[in-house]
Scaffold this motif. Structure first.
Motif, mmCIF file in Angstrom:
data_model
loop_
_atom_site.group_PDB
_atom_site.id
_atom_site.type_symbol
_atom_site.label_atom_id
_atom_site.label_comp_id
_atom_site.label_asym_id
_atom_site.label_seq_id
_atom_site.Cartn_x
_atom_site.Cartn_y
_atom_site.Cartn_z
ATOM 1 N N GLY A 53 50.278 37.007 31.928
ATOM 2 C CA GLY A 53 49.907 36.496 33.241
ATOM 3 C C GLY A 53 48.471 36.079 33.416
ATOM 4 O O GLY A 53 48.028 35.811 34.531
ATOM 5 N N ILE A 54 47.703 36.008 32.311
ATOM 6 C CA ILE A 54 46.304 35.580 32.391
ATOM 7 C C ILE A 54 46.205 34.143 31.893
ATOM 8 O O ILE A 54 46.365 33.882 30.695
ATOM 9 N N GLY A 55 45.961 33.213 32.809
ATOM 10 C CA GLY A 55 45.780 31.819 32.429
ATOM 11 C C GLY A 55 44.346 31.550 32.021
ATOM 12 O O GLY A 55 43.467 32.403 32.157
ATOM 13 N N SER A 56 44.086 30.356 31.520
ATOM 14 C CA SER A 56 42.727 30.080 31.038
ATOM 15 C C SER A 56 42.422 28.600 31.029
ATOM 16 O O SER A 56 43.310 27.754 30.967
ATOM 17 N N THR A 57 41.119 28.310 31.093
ATOM 18 C CA THR A 57 40.566 26.984 30.861
ATOM 19 C C THR A 57 39.567 27.115 29.728
ATOM 20 O O THR A 57 38.661 27.956 29.784
ATOM 21 N N GLY A 82 46.053 44.449 41.004
ATOM 22 C CA GLY A 82 46.469 43.368 41.884
ATOM 23 C C GLY A 82 46.261 41.986 41.318
ATOM 24 O O GLY A 82 46.063 41.012 42.070
ATOM 25 N N TRP A 83 46.324 41.854 39.995
ATOM 26 C CA TRP A 83 46.153 40.542 39.362
ATOM 27 C C TRP A 83 47.339 39.643 39.689
ATOM 28 O O TRP A 83 48.492 40.065 39.574
ATOM 29 N N VAL A 84 47.066 38.430 40.090
ATOM 30 C CA VAL A 84 48.111 37.454 40.391
ATOM 31 C C VAL A 84 48.439 36.685 39.115
ATOM 32 O O VAL A 84 47.574 36.000 38.552
ATOM 33 N N ALA A 85 49.665 36.821 38.651
ATOM 34 C CA ALA A 85 50.074 36.188 37.395
ATOM 35 C C ALA A 85 49.818 34.686 37.436
ATOM 36 O O ALA A 85 50.128 34.012 38.423
ATOM 37 N N GLY A 86 49.248 34.174 36.358
ATOM 38 C CA GLY A 86 48.945 32.752 36.254
ATOM 39 C C GLY A 86 47.542 32.380 36.666
ATOM 40 O O GLY A 86 47.115 31.237 36.452
ATOM 41 N N THR A 87 46.806 33.331 37.275
ATOM 42 C CA THR A 87 45.418 33.056 37.657
ATOM 43 C C THR A 87 44.611 32.712 36.407
ATOM 44 O O THR A 87 44.711 33.390 35.381
ATOM 45 N N LYS A 88 43.801 31.657 36.504
ATOM 46 C CA LYS A 88 43.048 31.201 35.338
ATOM 47 C C LYS A 88 41.639 31.770 35.314
ATOM 48 O O LYS A 88 41.006 31.949 36.352
ATOM 49 N N ILE A 89 41.169 32.055 34.100
ATOM 50 C CA ILE A 89 39.779 32.448 33.888
ATOM 51 C C ILE A 89 39.114 31.403 32.996
ATOM 52 O O ILE A 89 39.798 30.638 32.296
#
Length: 315
Positions: A176-180, A145-152
């Motif tokens: 779909g894995i965003g990041s900071t 259920g990962w929401v595409a674009g969610t940042k880690i």
């Protein structure tokens, strides 16, 4: 007089100590030495070494990994605790491209994805997570259920970005894995990486064992080795891993130890508390006239691969 192994092969051995990397390289290029050990050279340095007349490079495989690890205790997103998320992250990576095209071929994609790499202590069917499989990564993320674009939150060491990290981040964004990104400062590295992690994922260096053996791995992966009691920065807690590794320690032969270590390896390989992205490859630079170093696959001075008393200079 004769040593315990007999008379040394060479009449004299001179050892040169360098205080910084550039002096070591310049001295080698000047022909001052017959043997040099280079720890984790850069791609441009390796190219210079390979071009020296009268010398040749010899790979020295060591068991230490270039890795990224997870915060399994208090990540910003609970889905990071799901092993499928961690598996998806590595399936998203084209590590061969990273090794060859981004990092200049100075590392290798690991054959064994585990804390230790000694063949006898690993089963033969461990997942390599290679080659890249973007569809598999997306499938696993969909399952949880990962929401595409969610940042880690990704922290990195050294503080100056290595060339591969922006490329890796781009590959994660593609699934779909965003990041900071945040640098891990030298002055607070221990506190930020081990003691009070604020990251979800951290890039660092050096998990694994130098000679590839399993011994000492409980200080990195055992549930009783969470800082300040050890180096388990991931806060990885797996009772079965603890039990199997402890069982191996009480056995006296490799045949008896192997089944327990194989099971512990399978647990790591599936759970991925940290991911060995690349296997470190050091290099020895050897004079074409020097005989002896070619006998060893590991010539690291701390693992017994530097046996000066066996080496000879030919004509």
């Amino acid at each position: 007089g004769d040593g315990f192994a007999g008379r040394p092969a060479a009449d004299k051995v001179s050892v040169v100590i360098y205080t910084e990397d550039n002096a070591q390289l310049v001295s080698t290029e000047a022909g001052d030495v017959d043997f040099q050990y280079f720890r984790r050279p850069s791609g441009d340095k390796l190219a210079r070494l390979k071009g020296l007349a009268g010398m040749h490079t010899q790979e020295s495989l060591v068991g230490l990994n270039i890795f990224y690890s997870f915060n399994l205790e208090s990540p910003s997103n609970e889905l990071i605790k799901d092993k499928r998320f961690r598996q998806a992250m590595v399936w998203a990576l084209d590590r061969q491209l990273l090794v060859d095209d981004v990092l200049g071929g100075v590392f290798k994609v690991p054959d064994i994805v585990n804390q230790w790499i000694a063949p006898w202590a690993n089963p033969t069917d461990l997942e390599r997570y290679h080659p890249q499989n973007v569809d598999k990564a997306k499938q696993l993320l969909d399952e949880i259920g990962w929401v595409a674009g969610t940042k880690i939150n990704i922290w990195h060491y050294p503080p100056k970005l290595e060339d591969d990290i922006p490329v890796i981040v781009g590959m994660w964004e593609d699934v779909g894995i965003g990041s900071t990104l945040t640098p891990l400062p030298d002055e607070t590295f221990t506190a930020d990486f081990y003691d009070k992690p604020k990251y979800d994922v951290a890039f660092a260096y050096g998990f694994g064992t130098l000679d590839g053996s399993p011994w000492g791995s409980d200080t990195f992966l055992g549930s009783k080795s969470i800082p300040p009691n050890g180096f388990n920065s991931m806060r990885f807690k797996n009772t079965e891993w603890d039990t199997e590794f402890a069982a191996a320690l009480v056995e006296s032969t490799q045949d008896a130890q192997a089944p327990h270590l194989h099971r512990a390896a399978q647990i790591f390989n599936e759970e991925l508390p940290y991911m060995p992205i690349y296997q470190r490859v050091d290099y020895s630079l050897v004079s074409d006239k020097l005989q002896g170093p070619e006998k060893y696959t590991i010539t690291h001075p701390e693992i017994g691969g530097v046996k000066f008393y066996e080496w000879t200079i030919g004509g």
